[in-house]
Write a protein that holds these residues in place. Structure first.
Motif, PDB file in Angstrom:
ATOM      1  N   ASN A   1      52.205  37.862  32.651  1.00 34.55           N
ATOM      2  CA  ASN A   1      51.763  36.572  33.187  1.00 34.55           C
ATOM      3  C   ASN A   1      52.416  35.503  32.322  1.00 34.55           C
ATOM      4  O   ASN A   1      52.202  35.463  31.112  1.00 34.55           O
ATOM      5  CB  ASN A   1      50.233  36.458  33.099  1.00 34.55           C
ATOM      6  CG  ASN A   1      49.724  35.145  33.689  1.00 34.55           C
ATOM      7  OD1 ASN A   1      50.387  34.111  33.593  1.00 34.55           O
ATOM      8  ND2 ASN A   1      48.551  35.200  34.293  1.00 34.55           N
ATOM      9  N   PRO A   2      53.250  34.629  32.920  1.00 31.69           N
ATOM     10  CA  PRO A   2      53.955  33.614  32.127  1.00 31.69           C
ATOM     11  C   PRO A   2      53.008  32.662  31.404  1.00 31.69           C
ATOM     12  O   PRO A   2      53.406  31.993  30.453  1.00 31.69           O
ATOM     13  CB  PRO A   2      54.808  32.867  33.163  1.00 31.69           C
ATOM     14  CG  PRO A   2      54.290  33.267  34.497  1.00 31.69           C
ATOM     15  CD  PRO A   2      53.580  34.573  34.346  1.00 31.69           C
TER      16      PRO A   2
ATOM     17  N   ASP B   1      43.164  37.017  34.686  1.00 29.50           N
ATOM     18  CA  ASP B   1      44.615  36.770  34.814  1.00 29.50           C
ATOM     19  C   ASP B   1      45.388  37.222  33.578  1.00 29.50           C
ATOM     20  O   ASP B   1      46.603  37.425  33.645  1.00 29.50           O
ATOM     21  CB  ASP B   1      44.882  35.265  35.010  1.00 29.50           C
ATOM     22  CG  ASP B   1      44.547  34.823  36.417  1.00 29.50           C
ATOM     23  OD1 ASP B   1      44.296  35.707  37.256  1.00 29.50           O
ATOM     24  OD2 ASP B   1      44.527  33.600  36.654  1.00 29.50           O
ATOM     25  N   ALA B   2      44.703  37.329  32.439  1.00 31.64           N
ATOM     26  CA  ALA B   2      45.398  37.727  31.208  1.00 31.64           C
ATOM     27  C   ALA B   2      45.553  39.237  31.089  1.00 31.64           C
ATOM     28  O   ALA B   2      46.327  39.713  30.251  1.00 31.64           O
ATOM     29  CB  ALA B   2      44.641  37.198  29.987  1.00 31.64           C
ATOM     30  N   ILE B   3      44.823  39.979  31.913  1.00 30.57           N
ATOM     31  CA  ILE B   3      44.911  41.444  31.763  1.00 30.57           C
ATOM     32  C   ILE B   3      45.211  42.194  33.066  1.00 30.57           C
ATOM     33  O   ILE B   3      45.513  43.373  33.036  1.00 30.57           O
ATOM     34  CB  ILE B   3      43.612  42.021  31.158  1.00 30.57           C
ATOM     35  CG1 ILE B   3      42.416  41.714  32.054  1.00 30.57           C
ATOM     36  CG2 ILE B   3      43.361  41.513  29.736  1.00 30.57           C
ATOM     37  CD1 ILE B   3      41.404  42.811  31.997  1.00 30.57           C
ATOM     38  N   VAL B   4      45.144  41.499  34.178  1.00 30.75           N
ATOM     39  CA  VAL B   4      45.460  42.150  35.458  1.00 30.75           C
ATOM     40  C   VAL B   4      46.794  41.604  35.942  1.00 30.75           C
ATOM     41  O   VAL B   4      46.962  40.393  36.069  1.00 30.75           O
ATOM     42  CB  VAL B   4      44.398  41.841  36.546  1.00 30.75           C
ATOM     43  CG1 VAL B   4      44.715  42.598  37.832  1.00 30.75           C
ATOM     44  CG2 VAL B   4      43.010  42.191  36.047  1.00 30.75           C
TER      45      VAL B   4
ATOM     46  N   ILE C   1      35.696  32.061  36.402  1.00 34.40           N
ATOM     47  CA  ILE C   1      34.924  33.026  37.204  1.00 34.40           C
ATOM     48  C   ILE C   1      35.824  33.638  38.278  1.00 34.40           C
ATOM     49  O   ILE C   1      36.407  32.910  39.087  1.00 34.40           O
ATOM     50  CB  ILE C   1      33.698  32.343  37.842  1.00 34.40           C
ATOM     51  CG1 ILE C   1      32.743  31.906  36.733  1.00 34.40           C
ATOM     52  CG2 ILE C   1      33.014  33.278  38.830  1.00 34.40           C
ATOM     53  CD1 ILE C   1      31.480  31.252  37.217  1.00 34.40           C
ATOM     54  N   PRO C   2      35.989  34.945  38.258  1.00 39.00           N
ATOM     55  CA  PRO C   2      36.841  35.582  39.268  1.00 39.00           C
ATOM     56  C   PRO C   2      36.130  35.631  40.623  1.00 39.00           C
ATOM     57  O   PRO C   2      34.898  35.590  40.678  1.00 39.00           O
ATOM     58  CB  PRO C   2      37.057  36.995  38.720  1.00 39.00           C
ATOM     59  CG  PRO C   2      35.902  37.239  37.803  1.00 39.00           C
ATOM     60  CD  PRO C   2      35.419  35.912  37.311  1.00 39.00           C
ATOM     61  N   ALA C   3      36.920  35.717  41.669  1.00 36.22           N
ATOM     62  CA  ALA C   3      36.353  35.728  43.022  1.00 36.22           C
ATOM     63  C   ALA C   3      35.867  37.133  43.355  1.00 36.22           C
ATOM     64  O   ALA C   3      36.408  37.809  44.241  1.00 36.22           O
ATOM     65  CB  ALA C   3      37.410  35.247  44.014  1.00 36.22           C
ATOM     66  N   ALA C   4      34.839  37.577  42.632  1.00 37.43           N
ATOM     67  CA  ALA C   4      34.353  38.945  42.833  1.00 37.43           C
ATOM     68  C   ALA C   4      33.695  39.075  44.194  1.00 37.43           C
ATOM     69  O   ALA C   4      33.080  38.137  44.683  1.00 37.43           O
ATOM     70  CB  ALA C   4      33.360  39.301  41.726  1.00 37.43           C
ATOM     71  N   GLY C   5      33.838  40.247  44.787  1.00 32.11           N
ATOM     72  CA  GLY C   5      33.335  40.476  46.146  1.00 32.11           C
ATOM     73  C   GLY C   5      31.991  41.173  46.164  1.00 32.11           C
ATOM     74  O   GLY C   5      30.996  40.642  45.674  1.00 32.11           O
ATOM     75  N   PRO C   6      31.979  42.414  46.679  1.00 35.57           N
ATOM     76  CA  PRO C   6      30.714  43.125  46.842  1.00 35.57           C
ATOM     77  C   PRO C   6      29.939  43.215  45.538  1.00 35.57           C
ATOM     78  O   PRO C   6      30.539  43.319  44.459  1.00 35.57           O
ATOM     79  CB  PRO C   6      31.154  44.519  47.300  1.00 35.57           C
ATOM     80  CG  PRO C   6      32.516  44.332  47.857  1.00 35.57           C
ATOM     81  CD  PRO C   6      33.136  43.196  47.113  1.00 35.57           C
TER      82      PRO C   6
END
Ligand SMILES: Cc1cc2nc3c(=O)[nH]c(=O)nc-3n(C[C@H](O)[C@H](O)[C@H](O)COP(=O)(O)O)c2cc1C
Length: 279
Positions: free
Chosen positions: A219-220, A209-212, A24-29
């Motif tokens: 990304n290693p 992390d795999a696309i940004v 789960i990404p640390a999404a904001g607004p």
């Protein structure tokens, strides 16, 4: 509320369905509009009843509100409700049954022909017309417009599925729809209410992390991220009785051999014949 449109979910629920609890990404607004966006899923079984009057106009207003390169508006859309035409188009697209079932089938066009006519009426040669860049602009415009229509449809309780298989045979599709040179169907879109018992769920995506990437590509940990995603897609596939269970197998199945292109390997020469020189 039903199996396909479970109503507005919270931010946490929306992100969990899209990525799985471990990614789960640390999404904001956040707001409800974003929950609708994240709850997208393709639907491949439809009721035949038409949506309420004015729905098409709503979807098209959303589509026309998308950005369009230089405001050239090089896209058009053809609504197909005639059962014979839908059957003929379904046949071109591997007999995908939802094309015939859905009450509204939209064919999205990369359409340079309108601006070509403008040039002819104004007695001006539009020198940029034959270039690949100009075709690409039209295809991008069509995709952006269609995706706005998809989001609008889902916001009012409708479901959709894109039909890229319309590019399996663009010349025949063009004949069925009466397209002029310089116009081609880039994809179709089924629109309607899901049939009873259609229980699609949100399909997980690769972790962010795999696309940004930040400042520099890559990304290693890409291989590990893919393996973890494979496990999620395998579980999803098992729930939906899909044959290619992991994402890795899906990519290899779809990209590994030319026959998987279903005739689209000839697209450049087909486009050339349809009035797109692609210089
Ligand atoms: C341009 C495009 C073409 C597509 N073509 C087809 C198609 O011909 N048939 C189909 O069943 N799904 C088609 N899809 C749907 C994808 O398979 C689907 O979006 C993908 O598996 C992700 O699933 P989701 O939309 O439920 O998140 C297409 C999607 C896009 C964006």
């Amino acid at each position: 509320m039903d199996a396909v449109n479970p109503g507005i979910l919270s931010k946490e629920e929306s992100l969990s369905l899209r990525y799985g609890d471990d990614s789960i990404p640390a999404a904001g607004p956040w707001n409800d509009h974003l929950s609708v966006l994240l709850s997208h899923r393709s639907v491949r079984g439809y009721r035949t009843d038409a949506p309420p009057a004015g729905t098409l106009e709503t979807l098209i207003a959303a589509a026309q509100s998308a950005a369009t390169s230089s405001n050239l508006q090089t896209w058009s859309v053809i609504t197909v409700t005639d059962p014979d035409k839908k059957a003929a188009l379904a046949k071109l697209a591997n007999n995908q049954k939802h094309i015939e079932q859905c009450p509204l089938f939209l064919c999205w066009l990369a359409d340079l022909s309108r601006n070509q006519r403008l040039g002819e009426q104004e007695d001006v040669t539009l020198e940029t017309m034959p270039y690949f860049e100009t075709f690409l602009v039209a295809a991008i415009d069509a995709a952006l417009a269609a995706q706005n229509a998809v989001t609008a449809a889902e916001a009012i309780g409708l479901s959709t599925v894109y039909i890229g298989a319309m590019r399996n045979n663009p010349i025949e599709a063009g004949q069925i729809l009466g397209l002029p040179p310089g116009a081609v169907v880039v994809f179709g879109l089924c629109v309607g209410y899901p049939a009873p018992g259609v229980t699609n769920e949100v399909k997980p995506r690769l972790p962010q992390d795999a696309i940004v990437y930040h400042n520099t590509y890559g990304n290693p940990n890409e291989a590990q991220l893919r393996k973890a995603y494979d496990a999620k897609m395998a579980a999803f596939s098992q729930r939906h009785e899909m044959s290619q269970d992991t994402w890795t197998k899906r990519v290899i199945g779809r990209m590994g051999k030319i026959p998987a292109m279903s005739g689209r390997d000839k697209l450049v020469s087909i486009l050339n014949a349809m009035g797109f020189p692609l210089k």
